[in-house]
Write a protein that holds these residues in place. Structure first.
Motif, short mmCIF file in Angstrom:
data_model
loop_
_atom_site.label_atom_id
_atom_site.label_comp_id
_atom_site.label_asym_id
_atom_site.label_seq_id
_atom_site.Cartn_x
_atom_site.Cartn_y
_atom_site.Cartn_z
N PRO A 81 50.65 -3.12 2.97
CA PRO A 81 49.97 -2.64 4.16
C PRO A 81 50.24 -1.33 4.30
O PRO A 81 49.79 -0.08 5.02
CB PRO A 81 50.39 -4.09 5.08
N ASP A 82 51.16 -0.85 3.75
CA ASP A 82 52.02 0.48 4.02
C ASP A 82 50.91 1.54 3.29
O ASP A 82 51.32 3.34 3.52
CB ASP A 82 53.14 0.61 2.98
N LEU A 83 49.68 1.36 2.79
CA LEU A 83 49.04 2.49 2.01
C LEU A 83 48.45 3.05 3.07
O LEU A 83 47.66 3.81 2.90
CB LEU A 83 48.04 1.27 1.46
N PHE A 84 48.21 1.80 4.28
CA PHE A 84 46.85 2.67 5.37
C PHE A 84 47.60 4.26 5.64
O PHE A 84 47.04 4.79 5.85
CB PHE A 84 46.85 1.88 6.44
N ALA A 85 48.85 4.11 5.91
CA ALA A 85 48.99 5.64 6.38
C ALA A 85 48.96 6.61 5.46
O ALA A 85 48.76 7.82 6.25
CB ALA A 85 50.69 5.77 7.09
N LEU A 86 49.54 6.71 4.78
CA LEU A 86 49.70 7.23 3.31
C LEU A 86 47.76 7.69 3.11
O LEU A 86 46.83 8.72 3.42
CB LEU A 86 49.50 6.83 2.00
N LEU A 87 46.66 6.33 3.23
CA LEU A 87 45.45 6.59 3.38
C LEU A 87 44.93 8.08 4.60
O LEU A 87 44.26 8.31 3.90
CB LEU A 87 43.92 5.54 3.33
N ARG A 88 45.41 7.57 5.25
CA ARG A 88 44.39 8.59 6.77
C ARG A 88 44.94 9.44 6.21
O ARG A 88 44.34 10.47 6.18
CB ARG A 88 45.26 7.79 7.75
N VAL A 89 46.56 10.34 6.02
CA VAL A 89 46.65 11.65 5.41
C VAL A 89 46.18 12.12 4.62
O VAL A 89 45.26 12.89 4.42
CB VAL A 89 48.18 11.84 5.61
N LEU A 90 45.35 11.57 3.16
CA LEU A 90 44.83 11.85 1.94
C LEU A 90 43.34 12.30 3.02
O LEU A 90 42.20 12.67 2.04
CB LEU A 90 45.05 10.95 0.79
N MET A 91 43.04 11.29 3.38
CA MET A 91 41.71 11.39 4.02
C MET A 91 41.25 12.56 4.81
O MET A 91 40.54 12.94 5.38
CB MET A 91 40.85 10.09 4.80
N ASP A 92 42.37 12.74 5.68
CA ASP A 92 42.21 13.64 6.82
C ASP A 92 42.79 15.06 5.89
O ASP A 92 42.28 16.36 6.48
CB ASP A 92 43.44 13.80 7.65
N ARG A 93 42.89 15.09 4.66
CA ARG A 93 43.10 16.97 3.97
C ARG A 93 41.94 17.31 3.59
O ARG A 93 41.79 18.02 3.18
CB ARG A 93 44.02 15.73 2.17
N SER A 94 40.48 15.99 3.73
CA SER A 94 39.19 17.24 3.56
C SER A 94 38.51 16.02 3.96
O SER A 94 38.24 14.90 4.38
CB SER A 94 38.74 16.76 2.09
N ASN A 95 37.27 16.61 4.81
CA ASN A 95 36.44 15.52 5.47
C ASN A 95 35.22 15.46 4.66
O ASN A 95 34.16 14.77 5.17
CB ASN A 95 35.70 16.43 6.34
N ALA A 96 35.58 15.12 3.57
CA ALA A 96 34.74 15.11 2.17
C ALA A 96 34.45 13.78 2.26
O ALA A 96 34.81 12.55 2.39
CB ALA A 96 34.50 15.67 1.04
N PRO A 97 32.68 12.75 1.94
CA PRO A 97 32.71 11.76 2.40
C PRO A 97 32.65 10.83 1.44
O PRO A 97 33.21 11.63 0.32
CB PRO A 97 30.73 11.48 2.87
N GLY A 98 33.23 9.33 0.56
CA GLY A 98 33.17 8.77 -0.25
C GLY A 98 33.74 8.95 -0.67
O GLY A 98 33.82 9.14 -2.71
N GLN A 99 35.43 9.09 0.24
CA GLN A 99 36.54 9.34 -0.76
C GLN A 99 37.10 8.16 -1.49
O GLN A 99 37.58 7.41 -2.31
CB GLN A 99 38.01 9.94 -0.12
N PHE A 100 37.24 7.22 -0.83
CA PHE A 100 37.89 5.38 -0.40
C PHE A 100 37.07 4.13 -0.47
O PHE A 100 35.95 4.45 0.90
CB PHE A 100 39.19 5.36 0.58
N LEU A 101 36.78 3.65 -1.52
CA LEU A 101 36.47 1.91 -0.82
C LEU A 101 37.48 1.31 -0.75
O LEU A 101 38.15 0.67 -2.40
CB LEU A 101 35.23 1.65 -2.08
N LEU A 102 37.83 0.63 0.25
CA LEU A 102 38.56 -0.52 0.28
C LEU A 102 37.73 -1.63 0.06
O LEU A 102 37.77 -2.30 1.38
CB LEU A 102 39.68 0.14 1.34
N LEU A 103 38.81 -2.39 -0.25
CA LEU A 103 38.40 -4.03 -0.41
C LEU A 103 39.51 -5.01 -0.35
O LEU A 103 40.76 -4.79 -0.73
CB LEU A 103 37.33 -4.50 -1.95
N GLY A 104 38.89 -5.77 1.10
CA GLY A 104 40.03 -6.43 1.09
C GLY A 104 39.64 -8.38 1.94
O GLY A 104 38.46 -8.13 2.24
#
Length: 227
Positions: A81-104
């Motif tokens: 679960p601690d990944l989500f904060a990092l993923l938010r930062v990484l996604m916000d570095r670019s508005n490009a679509p299709g950066q992450f596909l998260l399965l849960g």
């Protein structure tokens, strides 16, 4: 394997307009198989957090993910679960679509983390078992045999595609037992597994009928104490 054309189209469209996509659903519903339509499991960008070498690579998640480009798949993301904060930062570095596909696997933790940390950044797509449209398309159109098979075996891929009805029954029995013992406590249901299995068996006898809790409460109350 049965093709899941509509799901593939839905995921592809979501990846084309959003920075990330969450595939949520029960275990063994086909999420990983679907994800591998978009990225090979052998890719350096594919992480399965139930596979120790992959989980170890994400012990230093920031260092690992920052140096990757293109689509990144993280399977069983709710295990870290601690990944989500990092993923938010990484996604916000670019508005490009299709950066992450998260399965849960569907769980309150996954839905809460995705909803809070990744709000406005990801789309969520529910992945269930095979449906009638998918199994019919697999045989070239509506089929009574495919419909009956789906009715008897259910839509979980390993159950539906089992070599025999007996093998399918064994898989379903094991899956139900594991779900009751492992998954349901994550939802806050802390009832002993044998009692819950008896309760599910009683519910099954009411399938397709109007359900009343009163008659079921009498035999069940003797096995479960309510605090």
């Amino acid at each position: 394997m049965i093709k899941r054309a509509l799901l593939e189209i839905a995921v592809r469209k979501a990846l084309n307009r959003s920075r990330g996509v969450v595939l949520s659903g029960p275990r063994q519903s086909g999420k990983s198989t679907l994800a591998q339509k978009f990225l090979s499991r052998e890719s350096i960008n594919y992480f399965d957090l139930e596979y120790p070498p992959h989980a170890q690579r994400l012990e230093q998640a920031a260092h690992t993910l920052e140096h990757l480009s293109g689509l990144i798949v993280i399977d069983e993301v709710q295990l870290k679960p601690d990944l989500f904060a990092l993923l938010r930062v990484l996604m916000d570095r670019s508005n490009a679509p299709g950066q992450f596909l998260l399965l849960g696997s569907a769980s309150p933790a996954l839905l809460r983390q995705a909803g809070e940390s990744l709000l406005g950044r990801v789309e969520t797509i529910e992945v269930d078992g095979f449906d009638l449209q998918e199994v019919s398309a697999n045989v070239g159109g509506y089929s009574d045999d495919a419909t009956l098979k789906l009715w008897l075996r259910g839509g979980f891929p390993r159950s539906y595609l089992a070599a025999s009805d007996g093998d399918s029954m064994v898989w379903r029995t094991q899956a139900i037992t594991n779900h009751v013992r492992v998954d349901m406590p994550q939802f806050g249901v802390n009832i002993a597994a044998p009692a819950m299995l008896r309760f599910w068996t009683m519910l099954a006898h009411y399938h397709g009928q109007i359900w009343s809790a009163a008659p079921m409460g009498y035999p069940f109350s003797s096995t479960v104490s309510v605090a």
